[in-house]
Enzyme design. Structure first.
Site, PDB file in Angstrom:
ATOM      1  N   GLU A 132      75.536 -32.372 -44.490  1.00  0.00           N
ATOM      2  CA  GLU A 132      74.802 -31.302 -45.030  1.00  0.00           C
ATOM      3  C   GLU A 132      73.497 -31.553 -45.624  1.00  0.00           C
ATOM      4  O   GLU A 132      73.503 -31.451 -46.968  1.00  0.00           O
ATOM      5  CB  GLU A 132      75.648 -30.405 -45.728  1.00  0.00           C
ATOM      6  N   GLU A 140      82.667 -27.619 -39.483  1.00  0.00           N
ATOM      7  CA  GLU A 140      83.573 -26.984 -40.727  1.00  0.00           C
ATOM      8  C   GLU A 140      83.550 -25.513 -40.751  1.00  0.00           C
ATOM      9  O   GLU A 140      82.665 -24.952 -40.484  1.00  0.00           O
ATOM     10  CB  GLU A 140      82.842 -27.458 -42.037  1.00  0.00           C
TER      11      GLU A 140
HETATM   12  C1  GLA Z   1      80.589 -28.456 -47.252  1.00  0.00           C
HETATM   13  C2  GLA Z   1      80.893 -29.728 -47.329  1.00  0.00           C
HETATM   14  C3  GLA Z   1      82.252 -30.125 -47.504  1.00  0.00           C
HETATM   15  C4  GLA Z   1      82.898 -29.293 -48.409  1.00  0.00           C
HETATM   16  C5  GLA Z   1      82.771 -27.659 -48.063  1.00  0.00           C
HETATM   17  C6  GLA Z   1      83.624 -26.946 -48.848  1.00  0.00           C
HETATM   18  O1  GLA Z   1      80.644 -27.720 -45.988  1.00  0.00           O
HETATM   19  O2  GLA Z   1      80.217 -30.539 -46.292  1.00  0.00           O
HETATM   20  O3  GLA Z   1      82.248 -31.650 -47.949  1.00  0.00           O
HETATM   21  O4  GLA Z   1      82.382 -29.468 -49.461  1.00  0.00           O
HETATM   22  O5  GLA Z   1      81.367 -27.443 -47.989  1.00  0.00           O
HETATM   23  O6  GLA Z   1      83.310 -25.312 -48.147  1.00  0.00           O
END
Ligand code: GLA
Length: 664
Positions: free
Chosen positions: A144, A300
């Protein structure tokens, strides 16, 4: 290969005895892919010259043995304490010069050569070790980008910015011209005098701020590309991705897309927001479109609640399944979660996981397992694609420029306004691509342009040509105002679109907070946020302001141009009016919904390809819905071959229909 199913796997949080149970339960849940190692840096490199991969070898071998593919992280998202301790200059600083300290994650300045060189060194180790590993299916670079550290304003960044400016402008005179530095005595004599747009007594130079946003995006991308270079060299057979975020301002998804072998998105729908699936719909369409229509990966989502909103609602029964299928319907070839096993400690212990604290005898684990089974039953969906007659334009450069300070109104939230433009298309059941202004628009019957404040002459010509050749275009206010350096296009707004739209905007007339005005004519109702004094120069008014300072002046216009038509919306229409206008434009353009006559709240999408043709029906509404099919079809999730002509969807129900005789 089918639709990938699984999640982030963080075995370093658990003793090794737990790993065997992980593998067994992953098999139960039909997990086919995990993303491993995202936060493992401190564990695999505990000291600058000490490497400890033995434990991770066992993780990889175990997964290979269980037939589970690994999306292997490059582990560079959270530098270990020893690194920032030895090199505090790698820590990021905000616009006030305050340092962001270690202790969480993403605590690195994107321009830091220290960070980049240590990251590259780690990736070299990983690639050399695992490039040929049987479990390795995909590389996952960083995590991210720009999630927490969106921009850095430190001295290292300042020097990198000056390098970037020299590359871009060559001479300081060119920089001065681009940044309009004649204003407020800002002329530079040398690149060395230039700083990042740190907090100043009042508005920093807008062109400087805009360039800093461009630079910030490129600095993050440079981190990604430095790691990708290593992987391309040492592991050329394995595709590479990173997980992007929805409507994420620091990262221009269109600029990143050419560097990702497969597009990947993290999306966390909010169960407390009744129509968050529309925001998801936009993000999913953007992911697919940015990748040129290729299937993308939902890398995710949460199986239940997250932990980072002020109030974190769980996903009620069926919601996780519905939203997962929504991603697949809109082009995803993977449904992955954060994370596999719920942490006992750390900042995310209250974030849901596929395997909750309470274990397997839980609603979440049962729903996860059922979804895994269901997805595994329709592998032929993977690789199929969809098509759209409508395009909605999105542009990061324009977004950055629009939301800088010192504007007629700072109440224009482009992410929100863009969703308002998208919503009537989604609700009408129309398939939509989200494309940048540079994309060839030929083939789209209708194009929607939300507030494209920054518009280059070249892109304006492309839009004009699109309409001249027969396209239907809708443009909303405050579009075509400035060039690439945030300099106003001279000649009356919106200068590069005046001829196309057949009008001139003489004065912007933003409305005060909480104030709305009546509009009438073809569209009768209320409008707020913005109004403007429009002079017609060939266009006709299809709605007027009927009260307030601009009563009697046009609010919405239409202009026949060449073989096409251009509409212009000079205010923010209330949702029902916008929907009526969009419906009229669609009708003029001959755009049909995916499935006519759908009940409210039901989404329909089609994917097609070598695996067959799939019609997805998703009931986001709160009540049972009955859907008539265009022809007898087979319900691919029901597991029997009988043809059905109607489908009854319970609230949150999902159906995937295929041709009779196909698959199964
Ligand atoms: C982000 C991060 C993950 C985790 C999620 C929790 O997407 O990439 O590592 O912290 O948030 O929602």
């Amino acid at each position: 290969m089918g639709i990938r199913f699984g999640g982030d796997y963080n075995p370093e949080q658990w003793p090794e005895e737990v790993w065997a149970e992980d593998l067994e339960l992953m098999r139960t849940a039909r997990v086919s892919m995990v993303t491993a190692g995202i936060f493992s840096w401190a564990r695999v490199q505990p000291r600058p010259d000490v490497w400890d991969f033995g434990w991770f070898d066992r993780v990889m071998d175990g997964l290979a043995g269980a037939g589970i593919d690994v999306c292997l992280a490059t582990m560079t998202a959270s530098p270990p304490p020893w690194l920032s301790h030895a090199h505090p200059e790698m820590l990021p600083e905000d616009a006030d010069g305050r340092r962001r300290w270690p202790g969480a994650r993403q605590h690195y300045c994107p321009s830091s050569p220290v960070y980049r060189s240590h990251a590259v060194r780690l990736v070299e180790q990983l690639a050399a070790r695992y490039a040929g590993h049987p479990a390795l299916a995909l590389w996952h670079i960083g995590n991210e980008y720009g999630c927490h550290t969106r921009q850095c304003f430190c001295e290292v960044s300042a020097a990198d910015f000056r390098r970037w400016l020299r590359d871009r402008y060559s001479t300081v005179d060119a920089l001065n011209a681009a940044w309009s530095t004649a204003f407020w005595s800002q002329a530079y004599g040398d690149f060395d005098e230039v700083l990042p747009p740190r907090t100043a007594p009042t508005f920093p130079n807008p062109a400087q701020q805009l360039d800093y946003l461009r630079f910030g995006d490129e600095a993050l991308r440079a981190c990604y590309l430095a790691e990708k270079d290593v992987l391309d060299r040492l592991s050329p057979a394995i595709p590479v991705t990173t997980n992007l975020m929805p409507q994420h301002k620091p990262v221009d998804a269109f600029a990143w897309a050419p560097h990702l072998d497969t597009m990947a998105l993290d999306f966390y729908q909010d169960p407390h927001v009744p129509d968050d699936h529309i925001r998801a719909g936009y993000a999913f369409d953007l992911m697919r479109s940015a990748g040129g229509g290729r299937p993308w990966l939902l890398l995710e989502q949460a199986p239940g609640a997250v932990n980072w909103r002020p109030r974190n609602g769980p996903k009620p029964p069926g919601t996780m399944r519905l939203w997962s299928w929504q991603a697949v319907a809109q082009g995803a070839d993977a449904v992955l979660f954060f994370q596999w096993r719920q942490s006992l400690g750390g900042a995310e212990k209250f974030h849901s996981a596929m395997l909750p604290h309470a274990g397997t005898d839980t609603r979440i684990f049962r729903e996860v397992t059922a979804l895994g089974r269901e997805l595994a039953a329709v592998p032929e969906i993977a690789g199929t694609r969809s098509r759209a007659d409508v395009a909605l334009l999105a542009d990061w450069n324009s977004w950055w420029a629009l939301e800088l300070d010192s504007k007629p109104s700072t109440a224009l939230d482009l992410a929100q306004l863009t969703l308002e433009h998208y919503r009537p298309l989604f609700e009408a059941g129309v398939a939509c691509d989200i494309v940048p202004p540079g994309r060839d628009l030929t083939g789209y019957r209708m194009v929607v342009v939300p507030h494209l404040y920054l518009l280059t002459a070249e892109d304006a010509r492309r839009l004009t040509g699109y309409v001249r050749d027969g396209g239907r275009l809708v443009v909303s206010f405050f579009s075509g105002i400035v060039d690439a350096h945030d300099r106003v296009h001279p000649g009356g707004a919106p200068a590069p679109l005046r001829e196309l739209l057949g009008l001139r905007v003489e004065e912007f007339w933003p409305l005060a907070a909480g104030v709305s005005v009546a509009v009438g004519g073809g569209y009768t109702g209320r409008a707020d946020l913005w109004s403007e004094a429009i002079d017609l120069e060939g266009a006709e008014a299809v709605a007027q302001f009927t009260e307030g300072d601009l009563a009697g002046r046009p609010a919405v216009t239409r202009h026949g141009y060449g073989r096409g038509t251009a509409w212009y919306v000079g205010t923010r229409l209330e949702p029902a009016l916008l929907r009526a206008l969009w419906d009229d434009v669609r009708e003029a353009a001959g755009v049909l919904p995916v499935l006519p006559g759908l009940p409210d709240g039901v989404q329909a999408a089609v994917r097609e390809g070598a695996g067959g043709r799939f019609l997805f029906l998703l009931n986001h509404g709160g009540t049972t819905a009955d859907v008539a099919l265009p022809e007898p079809m087979r319900d691919a999730l029901a597991g029997d071959a009988a043809a059905v002509e109607r489908v009854t969807l319970a609230a949150r129900g999902v159906a995937v229909l295929t041709a009779v005789g196909q698959g199964g």
